[in-house]
Scaffold this motif. Structure first.
Motif, mmCIF file in Angstrom:
data_model
loop_
_atom_site.group_PDB
_atom_site.id
_atom_site.type_symbol
_atom_site.label_atom_id
_atom_site.label_comp_id
_atom_site.label_asym_id
_atom_site.label_seq_id
_atom_site.Cartn_x
_atom_site.Cartn_y
_atom_site.Cartn_z
ATOM 1 N N ASN A 81 11.004 -1.518 -0.938
ATOM 2 C CA ASN A 81 10.189 -0.869 -0.025
ATOM 3 C C ASN A 81 10.790 0.490 0.537
ATOM 4 O O ASN A 81 10.169 1.425 0.561
ATOM 5 C CB ASN A 81 9.957 -1.775 1.127
ATOM 6 N N ASP A 125 16.291 2.965 6.221
ATOM 7 C CA ASP A 125 16.095 4.144 5.499
ATOM 8 C C ASP A 125 15.730 5.372 6.204
ATOM 9 O O ASP A 125 15.418 5.289 7.355
ATOM 10 C CB ASP A 125 14.688 3.700 4.412
ATOM 11 N N THR A 150 -1.281 -3.770 3.081
ATOM 12 C CA THR A 150 -0.409 -2.982 1.906
ATOM 13 C C THR A 150 -1.189 -1.389 2.191
ATOM 14 O O THR A 150 -2.287 -1.243 2.442
ATOM 15 C CB THR A 150 -0.451 -3.166 0.599
ATOM 16 N N THR A 151 -0.157 -0.365 1.970
ATOM 17 C CA THR A 151 -0.801 0.838 2.037
ATOM 18 C C THR A 151 -0.654 1.468 0.784
ATOM 19 O O THR A 151 -0.876 2.847 0.650
ATOM 20 C CB THR A 151 0.044 1.932 3.124
ATOM 21 N N LYS A 152 -0.167 0.776 -0.391
ATOM 22 C CA LYS A 152 0.124 1.452 -1.423
ATOM 23 C C LYS A 152 -0.726 1.227 -2.454
ATOM 24 O O LYS A 152 -1.484 0.019 -2.425
ATOM 25 C CB LYS A 152 1.417 0.677 -2.052
ATOM 26 N N LEU A 185 6.426 -8.559 2.334
ATOM 27 C CA LEU A 185 7.073 -8.779 3.643
ATOM 28 C C LEU A 185 6.776 -10.255 4.007
ATOM 29 O O LEU A 185 7.644 -11.030 4.859
ATOM 30 C CB LEU A 185 6.552 -7.772 4.599
HETATM 31 P P1 ADP Z 1 3.728 -3.940 -0.640
HETATM 32 O O1 ADP Z 1 5.101 -3.419 -0.877
HETATM 33 O O2 ADP Z 1 3.175 -4.803 -1.986
HETATM 34 O O3 ADP Z 1 2.778 -3.074 -0.146
HETATM 35 P P2 ADP Z 1 4.680 -5.394 1.482
HETATM 36 O O4 ADP Z 1 4.445 -6.290 2.265
HETATM 37 O O5 ADP Z 1 6.469 -5.286 0.823
HETATM 38 O O6 ADP Z 1 3.826 -5.099 0.352
HETATM 39 O O7 ADP Z 1 4.665 -4.245 2.208
HETATM 40 C C1 ADP Z 1 3.721 -3.977 3.160
HETATM 41 C C2 ADP Z 1 3.508 -2.594 3.683
HETATM 42 O O8 ADP Z 1 4.438 -2.356 4.704
HETATM 43 C C3 ADP Z 1 3.799 -1.363 2.619
HETATM 44 O O9 ADP Z 1 2.535 -1.248 1.995
HETATM 45 C C4 ADP Z 1 4.120 -0.297 3.443
HETATM 46 O O10 ADP Z 1 3.062 0.307 4.074
HETATM 47 C C5 ADP Z 1 5.066 -0.859 4.585
HETATM 48 N N1 ADP Z 1 6.469 -0.786 4.472
HETATM 49 C C6 ADP Z 1 7.138 -1.853 4.103
HETATM 50 N N2 ADP Z 1 8.628 -1.235 4.107
HETATM 51 C C7 ADP Z 1 8.496 -0.209 4.527
HETATM 52 C C8 ADP Z 1 9.518 0.936 4.631
HETATM 53 N N3 ADP Z 1 10.773 0.649 4.434
HETATM 54 N N4 ADP Z 1 9.057 2.134 5.220
HETATM 55 C C9 ADP Z 1 7.547 2.417 5.296
HETATM 56 N N5 ADP Z 1 6.760 1.428 5.317
HETATM 57 C C10 ADP Z 1 7.244 0.227 4.807
#
Ligand code: ADP
Length: 713
Positions: free
Chosen positions: A598, A631, A650-652, A660
């Motif tokens: 992430n 980071d 998720t934002t991806k 998470l």
């Molecule tokens: P995914 O990675 O599949 O989207 P996660 O649960 O790991 O699912 O993360 C959820 C969301 O949290 C991500 O889509 C992102 O928007 C945000 N996120 C997680 N880690 C970070 C990070 N280090 N910096 C910025 N945004 C983060």
């Protein structure tokens, strides 16, 4: 006073006995008690009247009625103890002999000894019979005691018999003191000292024990079991001891002023009796007096007290945090004592205390979230509340006090009362005071703290209930997910296999591209299903003592092997001498890999990824080992921050939003906590905190890497 005492016990005995009998006329025990109550009433009443001038002949009635007391006492006690069994033969025998001895001795006294100045032979014979009969009754009941099955019943009966025996022995002693003394010349007696002199040398202590015995027997009959006399005894003993202290105080005062009474024994007893009545009546009266005086002199304070009393009933029934907050605020504000009030509660997503509700007018809009550590630290140091009034003086030279005053001003509050559960701050209620008032009184603060303690218990119960609900929901989801995964995976494997087979055929470029989309999407769906299964399935850890630093180094090596994107540099900052911890190495690697992935994804144009370990304190102030994945990426805004751990957020475009939530489950299963601190445009910090054994030395949490955003309205 002596006369009054005898009279009141007579009325009490007759009253209790008649009431018990009226409630159930067919009951043998109550009939016997009616006889006992009335024989005591007539005997005491007659004795009291005999103390009055020219009513000496009532002594005859006293003698006649008194001789029936042993028979009725035995009968009543026999019924209390053995209601099912037939009455003891001793009862009939005693009643029979009493009905002969009583008229016989009375008649003999009237006919032959009426003018004898002191106790006549007939009275002496009657007394001897009466006390022997009472002794026999007690002995008969004592034998029943040894046959009782329950030890607790045995103990209770001992107290009951002890009281009756004391009444009998004291009566005997008073009789002896009265009758063995020189005859009294009643002509010289005044109304004031008549009762005292005729009672004899000893004060009528026996009357008190008779009243107690009658009350005990009455309660045992009404409640159908032996009273918990031990408890009553301790209450009576407290009263007696307190009365005795008052007697000593009066005694010392009397000696000091040289006003010694003419009849020291009797006066002492009467002071003792008055103190006893005063103390017994004082407790129930005190609340009432305080209520009335508050009503008259402190109406607003009384309204707050009423509101807090109401809250004491309402709070335990709250079933949601929102409901609890609303009830608390509505009642406090409606009391009229608090012009405005607000409740702040810990918000995990915000990593701050958020405004959960507010009532009343405000000169300014209060802070909607507070991330400052000043309040939790203040309460952790043992403070039970914060009053602006007291802090303001210190604020000029004390930095912490000045920060706290600033926070109170920002909340528009005069007083902050915390919701503290085992040292952990769950939130607080902030109260504003009237402009004209000089602050909340000490008593008000104590009552508000009691209410806050109740709210804390309700809050933890609600949270526990919600967690339980969540656990049930997840368990149901888990078994559903397993079934669903099976249903999806098999056809998915078929679809992917078919697409891959077709890819080997000689198809044109566009068809090949489409087939590749099918294969890729099938792979993606497979990942989602696997991750969902991972999230929903019950988590089983295989714990082994391991070094966290070694694990972090391993992850770093793995990253290098996989290839670190250009522009991203990875730094390690590992605290030396960290103790090994019980961890599931594979699961914790999964957590760190997810966080690292992430973090790298959050730095598309490069940056620094830092892996750091340190000793810290967790939210509850307990020592922990913290692994930070920091980071310098895009950061997370407060709206997204609140949703990070919600599954599927998720934002991806290619994300699952399960990474998470899974990490959080794994860390929590280790007994730890997963925290996030983030500033948009500057980066994020994901903190895995694992508990350390309590004896480990710790250092203060420093949040220098990332400053927390205090969200204010
Ligand atoms: P995914 O990675 O599949 O989207 P996660 O649960 O790991 O699912 O993360 C959820 C969301 O949290 C991500 O889509 C992102 O928007 C945000 N996120 C997680 N880690 C970070 C990070 N280090 N910096 C910025 N945004 C983060």
């Amino acid at each position: 006073m002596t006369l009054l005492l005898y009279m009141s016990v007579a009325v009490l005995s007759a009253g209790l006995a008649t009431r018990a009998w009226l409630e159930d006329r067919g009951d043998g025990g109550r009939r016997a008690f009616l006889g006992l109550g009335w024989s005591i009433a007539v005997a005491y009443g007659a004795f009291a009247l005999s103390l009055l001038p020219s009513l000496g002949f009532f002594r005859v009635l006293y003698m006649l009625a008194g001789l029936f007391i042993p028979g009725f006492a035995l009968w009543s006690l026999d019924r209390v103890l053995r209601p099912e069994a037939p009455a003891s033969p001793m009862v009939a025998r005693l009643m029979f002999t009493s009905s002969i001895v009583a008229p016989a001795t009375t008649l003999a006294h009237v006919l032959f000894f009426y003018d004898v100045p002191r106790s006549s032979p007939a009275e002496a014979a009657a007394g001897l019979y009466g006390f022997c009969a009472l002794g026999l009754s007690l002995h008969t009941i004592w034998k029943v005691r040894s046959r009782m099955a329950l030890r607790v019943d045995q103990a209770r009966l001992t107290y009951l018999l002890g009281t009756v025996a004391l009444a009998v022995c004291l009566t005997l002693l008073e009789h002896l003191a009265r009758n063995l003394a020189d005859p009294v010349d009643t002509a010289n007696l005044t109304m004031a000292n008549r009762g005292v002199v005729l009672q004899g040398a000893l004060p009528p202590l026996s009357v008190l024990f008779t009243a107690l015995s009658v009350y005990f027997i009455d309660q045992s009959l009404v409640m159908l079991r032996l009273l918990d006399l031990q408890e009553l005894f301790s209450r009576v003993a407290t009263l007696v001891a307190s009365a005795a202290v008052l007697v000593v105080v009066y005694g010392l005062t009397a000696t000091w002023t040289g006003a010694g009474p003419a009849y020291p024994f009797h006066s002492t007893f009467q002071i003792f009796l008055a103190s006893l009545f005063f103390l017994a009546a004082y407790d129930p009266l005190r609340g009432q007096i305080a209520w009335w005086s508050n009503r008259l002199l402190n109406q607003r304070g009384q309204k707050l007290t009423d509101a807090l009393d109401q809250l004491r009933r309402d709070l335990p029934t709250a079933i949601s945090t929102r409901g609890l907050t609303e009830t608390l605020l509505a009642r406090l504000h409606a009391s009229g004592r608090v012009p405005s009030c607000s409740v702040y509660l810990w918000d995990r997503g915000l990593d701050a205390f958020a405004l959960a509700g507010r009532r009343g007018s405000a000169d300014q809009r209060p802070l909607t979230a507070i991330a400052s550590q000043a309040l939790p630290e203040h309460f952790r140091s043992g403070a039970t509340h914060i009053s602006r009034h007291t802090l303001a003086r210190r604020a000029r030279f004390d930095e912490v006090a000045s920060e706290l005053v600033g926070l109170l001003d920002a909340m528009d509050a005069e007083l902050v009362v915390p919701f503290l559960s085992k040292g952990l701050l769950l939130g607080w209620v902030a109260l504003k005071d009237e402009e004209w008032s000089d602050g909340f009184s000490g008593e008000e603060v104590v009552r508000l703290r009691e209410t806050a303690e109740l709210a804390t218990v309700a809050l933890t119960n609600i949270q526990g209930f919600q967690q339980l609900e969540e656990a049930h929901r997840l368990a149901a989801l888990g078994s559903m997910a397993a079934g669903m995964a099976h249903e999806i995976r098999n056809p998915l494997a078929g679809i992917k296999g078919a697409a891959e087979y077709l890819q080997t055929e000689d198809l044109d470029g566009e068809a090949q591209e489409m087939l590749q989309v099918v294969v890729d999407e099938a792979d993606r769906l497979n990942i989602v299903v696997s991750q969902f299964l991972d999230y929903a399935r019950p988590l089983e850890l295989h714990l082994e003592q391991d070094h966290v630093n070694a694990l972090v180094t391993h992850i770093h090596a793995l990253l290098r092997a996989q290839g670190i994107p250009e522009g991203v540099s990875v730094e390690e900052d590992l605290a030396p001498d960290l103790p090994p911890l019980p961890i599931d190495r594979a699961r914790l690697s999964q957590v760190l890999l997810n966080l690292v992935r992430n973090a790298i994804q959050a730095m598309p144009s490069g940056g620094v990824l830092e892996l750091k370990t340190a000793r810290r304190l967790n939210r509850g102030g307990m020592p922990c080992l913290e692994i930070a994945v920091n980071d310098t990426g895009e950061g997370i805004d407060s709206e997204d921050l609140a949703k990070l751990f919600i599954p599927f957020f998720t934002t991806k475009s290619d994300g699952t939003g399960l990474g998470l939530p899974i990490c959080q489950r794994i860390v929590q299963a280790h007994g730890g906590e997963l925290d996030v601190l983030s500033v948009v445009g500057r980066g994020s910090s994901f903190l895995v905190r694992l508990p350390l054994p309590a004896k480990e030395p710790t250092q203060e949490i420093s949040r220098d890497e990332i400053e927390i955003e205090a969200v204010s309205a």
